[in-house]
Design an enzyme around this catalytic site. Sequence first.
Site, mmCIF file in Angstrom:
data_model
loop_
_atom_site.group_PDB
_atom_site.id
_atom_site.type_symbol
_atom_site.label_atom_id
_atom_site.label_comp_id
_atom_site.label_asym_id
_atom_site.label_seq_id
_atom_site.Cartn_x
_atom_site.Cartn_y
_atom_site.Cartn_z
ATOM 1 N N LYS A 273 0.651 -1.097 0.233
ATOM 2 C CA LYS A 273 0.386 0.186 -0.059
ATOM 3 C C LYS A 273 0.978 1.185 -0.134
ATOM 4 C CE LYS A 273 -5.010 -1.855 1.342
ATOM 5 N NZ LYS A 273 -6.051 -1.339 1.941
ATOM 6 N N LYS B 138 -5.314 -6.834 -7.838
ATOM 7 C CA LYS B 138 -6.719 -7.326 -7.037
ATOM 8 C C LYS B 138 -7.234 -5.587 -7.107
ATOM 9 C CE LYS B 138 -6.880 -5.848 -2.192
ATOM 10 N NZ LYS B 138 -8.037 -6.175 -0.752
ATOM 11 N N LYS C 188 -11.810 -1.267 -4.308
ATOM 12 C CA LYS C 188 -12.062 -0.275 -4.325
ATOM 13 C C LYS C 188 -12.253 1.019 -4.349
ATOM 14 C CE LYS C 188 -13.733 -1.365 -0.075
ATOM 15 N NZ LYS C 188 -12.869 -1.486 1.307
HETATM 16 N N1 AQP Z 1 -9.909 -8.358 -4.642
HETATM 17 C C1 AQP Z 1 -10.715 -8.751 -3.103
HETATM 18 N N2 AQP Z 1 -10.368 -10.407 -4.167
HETATM 19 C C2 AQP Z 1 -10.662 -11.333 -2.527
HETATM 20 N N3 AQP Z 1 -11.877 -10.218 -1.367
HETATM 21 C C3 AQP Z 1 -11.065 -9.449 -0.998
HETATM 22 N N4 AQP Z 1 -11.117 -8.168 -0.072
HETATM 23 C C4 AQP Z 1 -10.515 -6.931 -0.649
HETATM 24 N N5 AQP Z 1 -10.444 -7.108 -1.477
HETATM 25 C C5 AQP Z 1 -10.832 -8.029 -2.183
HETATM 26 C C6 AQP Z 1 -11.581 -8.918 1.698
HETATM 27 O O1 AQP Z 1 -12.647 -7.183 1.505
HETATM 28 C C7 AQP Z 1 -12.307 -7.536 3.104
HETATM 29 C C8 AQP Z 1 -12.104 -6.698 3.239
HETATM 30 O O2 AQP Z 1 -11.669 -5.558 2.978
HETATM 31 P P1 AQP Z 1 -10.933 -4.255 3.117
HETATM 32 O O3 AQP Z 1 -12.010 -2.742 3.219
HETATM 33 O O4 AQP Z 1 -10.353 -3.712 4.949
HETATM 34 O O5 AQP Z 1 -9.814 -3.628 3.447
HETATM 35 P P2 AQP Z 1 -9.054 -3.888 1.213
HETATM 36 O O6 AQP Z 1 -8.426 -5.700 1.445
HETATM 37 O O7 AQP Z 1 -7.703 -3.032 1.297
HETATM 38 O O8 AQP Z 1 -9.934 -3.939 0.353
HETATM 39 P P3 AQP Z 1 -10.134 -2.812 -1.100
HETATM 40 O O9 AQP Z 1 -11.597 -2.603 -1.599
HETATM 41 O O10 AQP Z 1 -8.908 -2.747 -2.007
HETATM 42 O O11 AQP Z 1 -10.198 -1.181 -0.231
HETATM 43 P P4 AQP Z 1 -8.888 0.100 -0.677
HETATM 44 O O12 AQP Z 1 -8.933 0.048 -2.077
HETATM 45 O O13 AQP Z 1 -9.542 0.565 0.136
HETATM 46 O O14 AQP Z 1 -7.174 -0.717 0.193
HETATM 47 C C9 AQP Z 1 -11.518 -7.657 2.683
HETATM 48 O O15 AQP Z 1 -11.396 -9.606 4.192
HETATM 49 C C10 AQP Z 1 -10.213 -8.448 2.116
HETATM 50 O O16 AQP Z 1 -9.118 -9.729 2.307
#
Ligand code: AQP
Length: 333
Positions: A111, A194, A197
Amino acid sequence: MQRVFSGIQPSGIPTLGNYLGAIRNWIKVQDDHDCIWCIVDLHAITVWQPPAALQQQSLEMAAVLLACGVDPARHILFLQSAVRAHAQLAWIFNCVARIGWLNRMTQFKDKAGKDRENASAGLYVYPNLMAADIHAYHATRVPVGDDQRQHLELANDIAQKFNHDYDVEFFPNIEPLILGPAARVMSLRDGTKKMSKSDPSDQSRINLNDDKDTIALKIRRAKTDPLPLPSEPDGLADRPEARNLVGIYAALTDTDHATVLREHAGAGFGTFKSALADLLVEKLSPIATETTRLLDDRAELIRTLKSGAERAAAVAEPIVAEAERIVGFLSMR
Ligand code: AQP
């Protein structure tokens, strides 16, 4: 019943990745666990969020989770910032965790990227806050994707060191709740990245509030290759975009790559994408419709979150007060 804790960042509209990797599993475990579902806005601000957008995203996240089937009556749904115990315990854990442990966290490296010096200190200690989220409730089960496993191990290391340093048996061991093969959804523009959002490209992801035309368009434009679909999973080895679309189809139908390929072997992507778009619309449209309905009544959403925060605080505050007593803070109560 075992207590489960899980969180999701209100850093945008949740995506198909969040749904298949996390939210869908939350709904499944609600039947036989005592669940605490947290919209982790303290975590979200480890990366810059415009304040008005953060407020809106927090409400949208609550609406989407409810639309997906989170049950706020039997379980607890709340905003992390509304329960002070998270930040209080996180500070204690900042003083328990070792810098060497945090230096090994791969998510920080991913990140923070190349400009590490400019990342927030919050992003660096993110795993300590995550450990506090779970331990503040004495939760023992956490549904995790592969990407979160390392953080869970750290949460256990912190608990063990706390128990050891203060000579107590206070924080329990946490075990990952594994719910079938991990569904890792990749970006529609790059099968090696991956789906997120917060990805700057809206075309890279399916948002859970996308309407059916948007879903169809995004899938039609998803990056692929010119070859037809193979008959065996091995044939997807060097084709990340094709593997991703097949994986999404498999996850949505609760099958595996081999089953999907048996059905679609030899098909070109024109045909397969159209079948996938139909499937996505069938599964996601009810969520989008219900999300819109829930967002129409902002006051009711706030009431749900407020009641959740009160119930969450009632569990976490005594646990964190006891941790503070163990550490040696003088109580003024
Ligand atoms: N692409 C993905 N495939 C499977 N699982 C995913 N998760 C996130 N993206 C994928 C799972 O969603 C849960 C919540 O995630 P989060 O919002 O706490 O943070 P993150 O993993 O960083 O998700 P994002 O969407 O990528 O958010 P941003 O863009 O803000 O960094 C977790 O259990 C994660 O495994």
